[in-house]
Design a protein around this motif. Structure first.
Motif, PDB file in Angstrom:
ATOM      1  N   VAL A 516       0.839  -1.209   0.000  1.00 30.21           N
ATOM      2  CA  VAL A 516       0.000   0.000   0.000  1.00 30.21           C
ATOM      3  C   VAL A 516       0.868   1.249   0.000  1.00 30.21           C
ATOM      4  O   VAL A 516       0.632   2.204  -0.763  1.00 30.21           O
ATOM      5  CB  VAL A 516      -0.951  -0.008   1.215  1.00 30.21           C
ATOM      6  CG1 VAL A 516      -1.605   1.361   1.399  1.00 30.21           C
ATOM      7  CG2 VAL A 516      -2.014  -1.073   1.050  1.00 30.21           C
ATOM      8  N   PHE A 517       1.899   1.260   0.846  1.00 30.69           N
ATOM      9  CA  PHE A 517       2.796   2.423   0.874  1.00 30.69           C
ATOM     10  C   PHE A 517       3.564   2.554  -0.448  1.00 30.69           C
ATOM     11  O   PHE A 517       3.795   3.662  -0.935  1.00 30.69           O
ATOM     12  CB  PHE A 517       3.769   2.309   2.044  1.00 30.69           C
ATOM     13  CG  PHE A 517       3.130   2.510   3.383  1.00 30.69           C
ATOM     14  CD1 PHE A 517       2.372   3.629   3.650  1.00 30.69           C
ATOM     15  CD2 PHE A 517       3.286   1.563   4.402  1.00 30.69           C
ATOM     16  CE1 PHE A 517       1.777   3.820   4.888  1.00 30.69           C
ATOM     17  CE2 PHE A 517       2.692   1.746   5.635  1.00 30.69           C
ATOM     18  CZ  PHE A 517       1.929   2.879   5.883  1.00 30.69           C
ATOM     19  N   ALA A 518       3.954   1.435  -1.030  1.00 28.90           N
ATOM     20  CA  ALA A 518       4.662   1.481  -2.310  1.00 28.90           C
ATOM     21  C   ALA A 518       3.767   2.080  -3.395  1.00 28.90           C
ATOM     22  O   ALA A 518       4.221   2.905  -4.210  1.00 28.90           O
ATOM     23  CB  ALA A 518       5.119   0.079  -2.707  1.00 28.90           C
ATOM     24  N   TYR A 519       2.488   1.688  -3.390  1.00 33.46           N
ATOM     25  CA  TYR A 519       1.571   2.262  -4.376  1.00 33.46           C
ATOM     26  C   TYR A 519       1.380   3.759  -4.148  1.00 33.46           C
ATOM     27  O   TYR A 519       1.284   4.538  -5.102  1.00 33.46           O
ATOM     28  CB  TYR A 519       0.212   1.562  -4.329  1.00 33.46           C
ATOM     29  CG  TYR A 519      -0.798   2.236  -5.236  1.00 33.46           C
ATOM     30  CD1 TYR A 519      -0.763   2.033  -6.606  1.00 33.46           C
ATOM     31  CD2 TYR A 519      -1.744   3.121  -4.709  1.00 33.46           C
ATOM     32  CE1 TYR A 519      -1.661   2.671  -7.444  1.00 33.46           C
ATOM     33  CE2 TYR A 519      -2.642   3.765  -5.536  1.00 33.46           C
ATOM     34  CZ  TYR A 519      -2.598   3.537  -6.909  1.00 33.46           C
ATOM     35  OH  TYR A 519      -3.475   4.192  -7.729  1.00 33.46           O
ATOM     36  N   ALA A 520       1.316   4.174  -2.881  1.00 30.79           N
ATOM     37  CA  ALA A 520       1.154   5.599  -2.582  1.00 30.79           C
ATOM     38  C   ALA A 520       2.336   6.407  -3.111  1.00 30.79           C
ATOM     39  O   ALA A 520       2.167   7.534  -3.592  1.00 30.79           O
ATOM     40  CB  ALA A 520       1.004   5.801  -1.077  1.00 30.79           C
ATOM     41  N   ILE A 521       3.539   5.846  -3.016  1.00 33.87           N
ATOM     42  CA  ILE A 521       4.715   6.528  -3.577  1.00 33.87           C
ATOM     43  C   ILE A 521       4.563   6.661  -5.092  1.00 33.87           C
ATOM     44  O   ILE A 521       4.785   7.731  -5.671  1.00 33.87           O
ATOM     45  CB  ILE A 521       6.003   5.755  -3.227  1.00 33.87           C
ATOM     46  CG1 ILE A 521       6.210   5.721  -1.707  1.00 33.87           C
ATOM     47  CG2 ILE A 521       7.212   6.392  -3.910  1.00 33.87           C
ATOM     48  CD1 ILE A 521       7.339   4.813  -1.263  1.00 33.87           C
ATOM     49  N   TYR A 522       4.167   5.563  -5.738  1.00 38.18           N
ATOM     50  CA  TYR A 522       3.964   5.596  -7.195  1.00 38.18           C
ATOM     51  C   TYR A 522       2.899   6.622  -7.572  1.00 38.18           C
ATOM     52  O   TYR A 522       3.084   7.419  -8.507  1.00 38.18           O
ATOM     53  CB  TYR A 522       3.563   4.203  -7.681  1.00 38.18           C
ATOM     54  CG  TYR A 522       2.994   4.194  -9.075  1.00 38.18           C
ATOM     55  CD1 TYR A 522       3.834   4.255 -10.186  1.00 38.18           C
ATOM     56  CD2 TYR A 522       1.612   4.126  -9.276  1.00 38.18           C
ATOM     57  CE1 TYR A 522       3.307   4.255 -11.474  1.00 38.18           C
ATOM     58  CE2 TYR A 522       1.079   4.129 -10.551  1.00 38.18           C
ATOM     59  CZ  TYR A 522       1.933   4.192 -11.649  1.00 38.18           C
ATOM     60  OH  TYR A 522       1.406   4.199 -12.917  1.00 38.18           O
ATOM     61  N   ASP A 523       1.773   6.615  -6.849  1.00 32.07           N
ATOM     62  CA  ASP A 523       0.689   7.553  -7.148  1.00 32.07           C
ATOM     63  C   ASP A 523       1.145   8.996  -6.953  1.00 32.07           C
ATOM     64  O   ASP A 523       0.759   9.889  -7.724  1.00 32.07           O
ATOM     65  CB  ASP A 523      -0.516   7.253  -6.256  1.00 32.07           C
ATOM     66  CG  ASP A 523      -1.706   8.136  -6.565  1.00 32.07           C
ATOM     67  OD1 ASP A 523      -2.452   7.802  -7.504  1.00 32.07           O
ATOM     68  OD2 ASP A 523      -1.879   9.166  -5.878  1.00 32.07           O
ATOM     69  N   ILE A 538       5.433  10.985   3.314  1.00 30.45           N
ATOM     70  CA  ILE A 538       4.830  10.122   4.339  1.00 30.45           C
ATOM     71  C   ILE A 538       4.963   8.646   3.948  1.00 30.45           C
ATOM     72  O   ILE A 538       5.402   7.802   4.745  1.00 30.45           O
ATOM     73  CB  ILE A 538       3.344  10.485   4.540  1.00 30.45           C
ATOM     74  CG1 ILE A 538       3.204  11.903   5.116  1.00 30.45           C
ATOM     75  CG2 ILE A 538       2.668   9.465   5.473  1.00 30.45           C
ATOM     76  CD1 ILE A 538       3.741  12.079   6.497  1.00 30.45           C
ATOM     77  N   ALA A 539       4.592   8.319   2.710  1.00 30.32           N
ATOM     78  CA  ALA A 539       4.600   6.922   2.286  1.00 30.32           C
ATOM     79  C   ALA A 539       6.016   6.354   2.223  1.00 30.32           C
ATOM     80  O   ALA A 539       6.226   5.177   2.525  1.00 30.32           O
ATOM     81  CB  ALA A 539       3.912   6.791   0.924  1.00 30.32           C
ATOM     82  N   SER A 540       6.999   7.165   1.843  1.00 32.86           N
ATOM     83  CA  SER A 540       8.378   6.670   1.760  1.00 32.86           C
ATOM     84  C   SER A 540       8.896   6.278   3.135  1.00 32.86           C
ATOM     85  O   SER A 540       9.488   5.209   3.327  1.00 32.86           O
ATOM     86  CB  SER A 540       9.287   7.733   1.140  1.00 32.86           C
ATOM     87  OG  SER A 540       8.894   8.028  -0.179  1.00 32.86           O
ATOM     88  N   PHE A 541       8.652   7.152   4.121  1.00 32.00           N
ATOM     89  CA  PHE A 541       9.098   6.863   5.479  1.00 32.00           C
ATOM     90  C   PHE A 541       8.377   5.637   6.030  1.00 32.00           C
ATOM     91  O   PHE A 541       8.993   4.746   6.644  1.00 32.00           O
ATOM     92  CB  PHE A 541       8.851   8.085   6.364  1.00 32.00           C
ATOM     93  CG  PHE A 541       9.270   7.904   7.792  1.00 32.00           C
ATOM     94  CD1 PHE A 541      10.605   7.667   8.124  1.00 32.00           C
ATOM     95  CD2 PHE A 541       8.341   7.954   8.813  1.00 32.00           C
ATOM     96  CE1 PHE A 541      10.991   7.488   9.442  1.00 32.00           C
ATOM     97  CE2 PHE A 541       8.714   7.776  10.138  1.00 32.00           C
ATOM     98  CZ  PHE A 541      10.041   7.548  10.450  1.00 32.00           C
ATOM     99  N   MET A 542       7.065   5.559   5.796  1.00 29.51           N
ATOM    100  CA  MET A 542       6.292   4.441   6.318  1.00 29.51           C
ATOM    101  C   MET A 542       6.578   3.141   5.559  1.00 29.51           C
ATOM    102  O   MET A 542       6.490   2.051   6.120  1.00 29.51           O
ATOM    103  CB  MET A 542       4.790   4.766   6.260  1.00 29.51           C
ATOM    104  CG  MET A 542       4.397   5.914   7.164  1.00 29.51           C
ATOM    105  SD  MET A 542       4.856   5.584   8.896  1.00 29.51           S
ATOM    106  CE  MET A 542       4.771   7.232   9.598  1.00 29.51           C
ATOM    107  N   TRP A 543       6.940   3.248   4.273  1.00 26.40           N
ATOM    108  CA  TRP A 543       7.329   2.056   3.523  1.00 26.40           C
ATOM    109  C   TRP A 543       8.568   1.426   4.143  1.00 26.40           C
ATOM    110  O   TRP A 543       8.658   0.208   4.269  1.00 26.40           O
ATOM    111  CB  TRP A 543       7.604   2.427   2.065  1.00 26.40           C
ATOM    112  CG  TRP A 543       8.042   1.260   1.230  1.00 26.40           C
ATOM    113  CD1 TRP A 543       7.236   0.355   0.601  1.00 26.40           C
ATOM    114  CD2 TRP A 543       9.386   0.862   0.958  1.00 26.40           C
ATOM    115  NE1 TRP A 543       7.994  -0.593  -0.047  1.00 26.40           N
ATOM    116  CE2 TRP A 543       9.328  -0.308   0.149  1.00 26.40           C
ATOM    117  CE3 TRP A 543      10.639   1.367   1.308  1.00 26.40           C
ATOM    118  CZ2 TRP A 543      10.467  -0.961  -0.301  1.00 26.40           C
ATOM    119  CZ3 TRP A 543      11.779   0.714   0.863  1.00 26.40           C
ATOM    120  CH2 TRP A 543      11.691  -0.430   0.062  1.00 26.40           C
ATOM    121  N   LEU A 544       9.500   2.285   4.579  1.00 27.75           N
ATOM    122  CA  LEU A 544      10.715   1.790   5.225  1.00 27.75           C
ATOM    123  C   LEU A 544      10.382   1.098   6.544  1.00 27.75           C
ATOM    124  O   LEU A 544      10.870   0.000   6.837  1.00 27.75           O
ATOM    125  CB  LEU A 544      11.697   2.937   5.449  1.00 27.75           C
ATOM    126  CG  LEU A 544      13.015   2.584   6.151  1.00 27.75           C
ATOM    127  CD1 LEU A 544      13.794   1.572   5.323  1.00 27.75           C
ATOM    128  CD2 LEU A 544      13.850   3.838   6.391  1.00 27.75           C
TER     129      LEU A 544
END
Length: 661
Positions: A516-523, A538-544
């Motif tokens: 989900v976080f990876a898709y948010a980065i793409y979007d 936000i998504a990059s930090f949370m993806w990590l």
């Protein structure tokens, strides 16, 4: 000024004013008991009846309703684990566990006493600050409001449960969900999948009910027993009042928090209870058991929740700027009866202002007394077998969720968020952290964008920003220290297992969150810089963080142990019979699919009757009688409040009579 005071006092003590105010209190009690409706629905219901009324009488009804809803919405939060409104979500965390322990009356009495104190405190503060609050409120700009959202996010540490990294990730997931829809800076649509419903974002009512209410209902249905074995009304009633006086300074501090946050436009009731709850967790050192039935977890949010109504009236009366959705409708009511908010409220209309303030105090007194009077009977609901209560609660929850946007997407979103809530509860991801992230997402991005637009990076040097930043850092320091001490002191026995059936569902869930976080980065990279930068960061930090969680779930057999106090909690966390967990979600899915094809009235009637026969084991005659009574009540409420119910393909193709048409 003395003349205005005497005029206001004479108005308040008149029989007509008292009668209209009590009418508002009674209506507020009725509305507040229903989960998810809250002040906006109640105030909206009143507006059509205000035409032609005397302004003071109309205000009396409005104030009576505004004052009592934050008190009466405690019933479902404590008794059913279902947030009565956005302002009573934090009360669920400890109020509901107390009810399951047979301490419903104690929790309710502590809540009502705290609500009364908070309401009176808010009225007193409003009385003293009505003339001096103007420059204080005007000093808060977008930069200061952004820092307050950061302060709210620091509460995640207090609400993160046993794993801070999972708490932060859950919060990030909430922030991401709150960012769905149009970007504040550019209006671009993010993560909507070209779905019209998602373009306006997800309603708070739907998310709050989905993440807390339905998972708790499924939890109780799996136990197939009453919420509590005994309500212990006698001793518990006095114990709750004693608990309040024992923690009076906590109530005082949380009431101050409620007044301050309530007075700031844009924050209001959606976040004040979480800030107060987090403050209680961080400052309580002795015998803390938050999340498992600590009465201080009820006192703190309830004190702030009622005090915020007094604070919320400050910007509403002085500037015409509502601090919450309920205050926005209240503002519309003032305009409707011919009163113009603004500087005149502290000059030529000062008597009206004091009438409003003191009416708020008296209505709080009446509301708390009424709730205390009826609660011994209401608390007995906890001793009823839950399979008899569940269909009614599902009916009310779906009804409340649909009123968010009057779109069938509300019910679909409710089901989807409920699935997420069930999985988060099953795998020990903190749902309060998720919800506070969702609540603060929109305001956080808007305030940051405005602050940078007005002042650039120099907004960090504003005095208010530095003061709030210092408070935030202190809050983080005390939270980290408190968590470290708690971790060192607690040595519960964990379930530590590397068995595939135990860890594989957790691993799959963590992978899904990571995707989900990876898709948010793409979007985010599909948007312009201003439209996507917030979600990308936000998504990059949370993806990590989610990647770390996933890695540890695969490599560390001792990561994410579930601590349990009884056999049922152990079974709930790790039982392999997943059919029993998903079984009731299938029932909910069938109900919503039925709404799509045959409309809500027919679908809920069939659901109600079939559920009672199959799950509660009642006879068909009794099931039909109970279904008829519940459906009649719902239809009467719908007619009285002039509300809509979902229609299906059947109603669109065939002209059917009321109520199925």
């Amino acid at each position: 000024m003395l003349d205005e005071l005497f005029v206001a006092l004479g108005t308040i003590l008149s029989v007509q004013h008292m009668a209209f105010m009590l009418g508002g209190v009674v209506l507020g009690l009725a509305i507040g008991i229903f989960p998810g409706l809250g002040g906006i629905a109640g105030l909206s219901l009143l507006l059509p009846f205000l035409y032609g009324m005397d302004p003071i009488s109309a205000l009396a009804m409005l104030i009576g309703l505004v004052a009592v809803i934050p008190t009466s919405d405690t019933f479902t939060s404590v008794l059913m684990g279902i947030p009565g409104s956005s302002g009573s979500q934090a009360t669920v965390l400890d109020g509901f566990p107390m009810a399951k322990k047979g301490q419903a009356a104690r929790a309710l009495s502590a809540a009502f006493t705290s609500s009364l104190f908070g309401g009176l405190f808010g009225a007193v503060i409003l009385t003293g600050f009505v003339l001096v609050a103007r420059p204080v409120i005007l000093a808060f700009g977008s930069a200061e409001l952004f820092m307050l959202t950061l302060l709210g996010l620091t509460m995640v540490g207090a609400l993160a449960g046993k794993s801070l990294i999972k708490g932060l990730t859950a919060c990030g997931l909430g922030v991401l969900l709150g960012s769905v829809g149009s970007a504040p800076a550019t209006g671009e649509y993010r993560m909507t999948f070209d779905n019209f419903y998602l373009m306006d974002g997800l309603p708070l009512v739907v998310v709050g009910l989905g993440i807390f209410a339905l998972p708790e209902i499924i939890d109780l249905l799996r136990q197939n027993k009453p919420i509590a074995s005994a309500s212990q009304l006698g001793s518990g009633w006095l114990s709750g009042i004693k608990d309040f006086f024992k923690n009076k300074w906590l109530a005082m501090r949380c009431s101050i928090i409620g007044c301050v946050v309530g007075a700031l436009p844009g924050l209001g009731g959606s976040v004040v209870d979480w800030i107060a709850y987090g403050h209680a967790v961080q400052t309580t050192k002795k015998d803390a058991d938050f999340g498992h039935g600590d009465v201080r977890g009820v006192i703190a949010p309830e004190s702030s929740n009622n005090a915020k109504e007094g604070g919320g009236l400050v910007p509403t009366l002085l500037f015409g700027i509502p601090g919450s959705g309920g205050m926005a409708v209240f503002l519309g009511g003032m305009v409707l009866v011919g009163l113009e908010p603004g500087p005149a409220m502290v000059s030529t209309d000062l008597d009206v202002t004091y009438t409003i303030v003191w009416s708020l105090a008296i209505a709080n007194l009446f509301g708390a007394a009424a709730c205390m009077f009826i609660s011994p009977w209401v608390a007995k609901l906890t001793t009823i077998r839950y399979t008899l209560l569940a269909p009614f609660m599902v009916m009310v929850i779906c009804f409340a969720a649909y009123q968010a946007t009057r779109d069938l997407g509300d019910l679909v979103s409710l089901l989807a968020i409920s699935v997420l809530g069930v999985l988060m509860k099953r795998f020990d991801w903190p749902r309060p952290a998720f919800l506070i992230g969702f609540v603060l997402a929109s305001g956080m991005e808007t305030y940051l964008y405005q602050a940078v637009q007005f002042d650039g990076a120099a907004f960090l040097l504003r005095p208010g920003v530095m003061i709030i930043g210092a408070i935030t850092l202190l809050s983080l320091f005390f939270m980290i220290r408190s968590n470290a001490k708690k971790k060192a002191a607690d040595e519960p026995k964990p379930i530590v297992s590397a068995q595939p059936h135990v860890r594989r569902p957790q691993q799959l869930f963590a992978i899904a969150v990571n995707l989900v976080f990876a898709y948010a980065i793409y979007d985010g990279y599909q948007q312009s810089f201003l439209g996507g930068i917030f979600t990308i960061v936000i998504a990059s930090f949370m993806w990590l963080l989610s990647a770390i969680i996933t890695y540890r779930l695969f490599t560390d057999s001792e990561f994410n142990p579930i601590y349990f106090d009884n056999e049922y909690e152990q079974g709930y966390a790790y039982d392999t019979d997943t059919t029993s967990l998903w079984h009731y979600l299938y029932w909910l899915a069938a109900l919503i699919i039925g709404c799509y094809f045959v409309g809500y009235v027919i679908a809920i009637t069939v659901f109600f009757c079939v559920f009672l026969v199959n799950k509660a084991g009642v006879s068909l005659v009794r099931a039909v009688s109970m279904t008829a009574a519940a459906s009649g009540f719902l239809l009467g409420l719908t007619h009285l409040m002039v509300l809509d119910l979902p229609i299906g393909l059947l109603q669109e193709s065939v002209d059917l009579p009321w109520p199925i048409g």
